[in-house]
Scaffold this motif. Sequence first.
Motif, PDB file in Angstrom:
ATOM      1  N   ARG A  77       0.937  -1.248   0.014  1.00 41.74           N
ATOM      2  CA  ARG A  77      -0.006  -0.122  -0.079  1.00 41.74           C
ATOM      3  C   ARG A  77       0.949   1.042  -0.074  1.00 41.74           C
ATOM      4  O   ARG A  77       1.798   1.324   0.903  1.00 41.74           O
TER       5      ARG A  77
ATOM      6  N   ASP B 167      -3.128   3.451  -5.381  1.00 41.85           N
ATOM      7  CA  ASP B 167      -3.144   3.102  -3.992  1.00 41.85           C
ATOM      8  C   ASP B 167      -2.165   1.932  -3.680  1.00 41.85           C
ATOM      9  O   ASP B 167      -1.743   1.900  -2.685  1.00 41.85           O
ATOM     10  N   GLU B 168      -1.919   1.189  -4.734  1.00 45.33           N
ATOM     11  CA  GLU B 168      -0.775   0.137  -4.146  1.00 45.33           C
ATOM     12  C   GLU B 168       0.088  -0.202  -5.361  1.00 45.33           C
ATOM     13  O   GLU B 168      -0.172   0.223  -6.599  1.00 45.33           O
TER      14      GLU B 168
ATOM     15  N   HIS C 176     -10.637   5.166  -9.893  1.00 45.96           N
ATOM     16  CA  HIS C 176     -11.290   5.711  -8.749  1.00 45.96           C
ATOM     17  C   HIS C 176     -12.783   6.108  -9.038  1.00 45.96           C
ATOM     18  O   HIS C 176     -13.577   5.832  -8.558  1.00 45.96           O
TER      19      HIS C 176
ATOM     20  N   LYS D  89      -9.755   0.069  -6.556  1.00 46.37           N
ATOM     21  CA  LYS D  89      -8.586   0.285  -6.125  1.00 46.37           C
ATOM     22  C   LYS D  89      -7.787   0.243  -7.459  1.00 46.37           C
ATOM     23  O   LYS D  89      -7.858  -0.637  -8.407  1.00 46.37           O
TER      24      LYS D  89
ATOM     25  N   ARG E 179      -2.149   9.450  -6.583  1.00 44.35           N
ATOM     26  CA  ARG E 179      -2.891   8.666  -5.534  1.00 44.35           C
ATOM     27  C   ARG E 179      -3.233   7.209  -6.164  1.00 44.35           C
ATOM     28  O   ARG E 179      -4.158   6.748  -5.869  1.00 44.35           O
TER      29      ARG E 179
ATOM     30  N   ARG F  92     -10.480  -4.327  -8.281  1.00 43.43           N
ATOM     31  CA  ARG F  92      -9.054  -3.701  -8.601  1.00 43.43           C
ATOM     32  C   ARG F  92      -8.344  -3.759  -9.925  1.00 43.43           C
ATOM     33  O   ARG F  92      -8.759  -4.685 -10.577  1.00 43.43           O
TER      34      ARG F  92
END
Length: 275
Positions: free
Chosen positions: A48, A249-250, A223, A228, A247, A196
């Motif tokens: 993350r 996420d991962e 988003h 995600k 931004r 995701r």
Amino acid sequence: ARNKAASDFLFFTEPMADRLHEKMAMERDLRRALENGEFELYYQPQIRLYDRQVIGMEALIRWRHPEKGMVPPSLFIPVAEQTGMIIPINEWVIRTACLQTKQLLDRFPHLSVSVNLSPYEFESRRFVDKLAGLLADTGLPPHHLDLEITERMTMDTERALDILSNLKALGVTISMDDFGTGYSSLSYLTDLPIDRLKIDRSFVQHIQGKKDVILPSIIRLGHNIGVKVLAEGVETETEAAYLQGKRCDEAQGYYFSPPLPYDEFVRFLKEQHAR
Ligand code: C2E
Ligand code: CA
Ligand code: CA
Ligand code: CA
């Protein structure tokens, strides 16, 4: 002896037969590999970005061939798919990933393991029952299992929607792998119950400060549809920081860790935890 003569003849006159012969030999090899326990799972951490915590890992298959050494998946997954051997192989992958992940939950209760599905097994609704059985057998709570699918598996949107909703009903999550490399239209994205997007490595390479519109657009797209976004193939801190700034996420990639054998992955988790 007659068979041998025939195949030798074809070998010299028809390259197709040569490849067929090779494929049959490979199928035998794969079957033996499964019986002899020559496959192994490596795990690559998924991070993350905002706090750099390990939130999960992708299970990646390795073949420790007795004569050829480590055979990369790119060399045998395609043949496994063509011969149908991918079905028992992936069953082994899912079972092993579930069992090994379950062992980690006491100490790392938030981990989720991602496994790669192949188009072949995704075709059949029987896969839903098989997965339910595997989850029950192994005792892994379903929300700790993530299934990676690719855009080409969702070309038939109706069918994909049917299978995906049944899979989701089991409690697992779904990731769209290699996102951006497929050719399907984007409209399917809002219809499918996906959790995701995994942005393909090709979009992450050479981002080094270069003005890039694609990556931020994909992140915003994800988003906007409420999923995600994970970036694959992150190899430098520059890339990680850039993605974090956008931004994303991962992330997953050699910068954080290459895929590791189970024991080394556990050591990695403990070290991260101790920091
Ligand atoms: P994938 O699902 O896109 O997996 C990511 C691949 O990128 C892995 O290669 C991983 O080792 C590699 N990778 C990770 N981080 C980096 C990085 O920072 N830079 C670079 N250059 N590469 C990175 P791997 O393990 O060789 O797997 C290749 C492909 O084989 C996978 O692509 C997946 O499509 C397939 N595969 C692997 N394991 C399985 C499996 O158990 N079942 C099925 N059906 N397919 C599998
Ligand atoms: Ca994958
Ligand atoms: Ca991928
Ligand atoms: Ca890939």
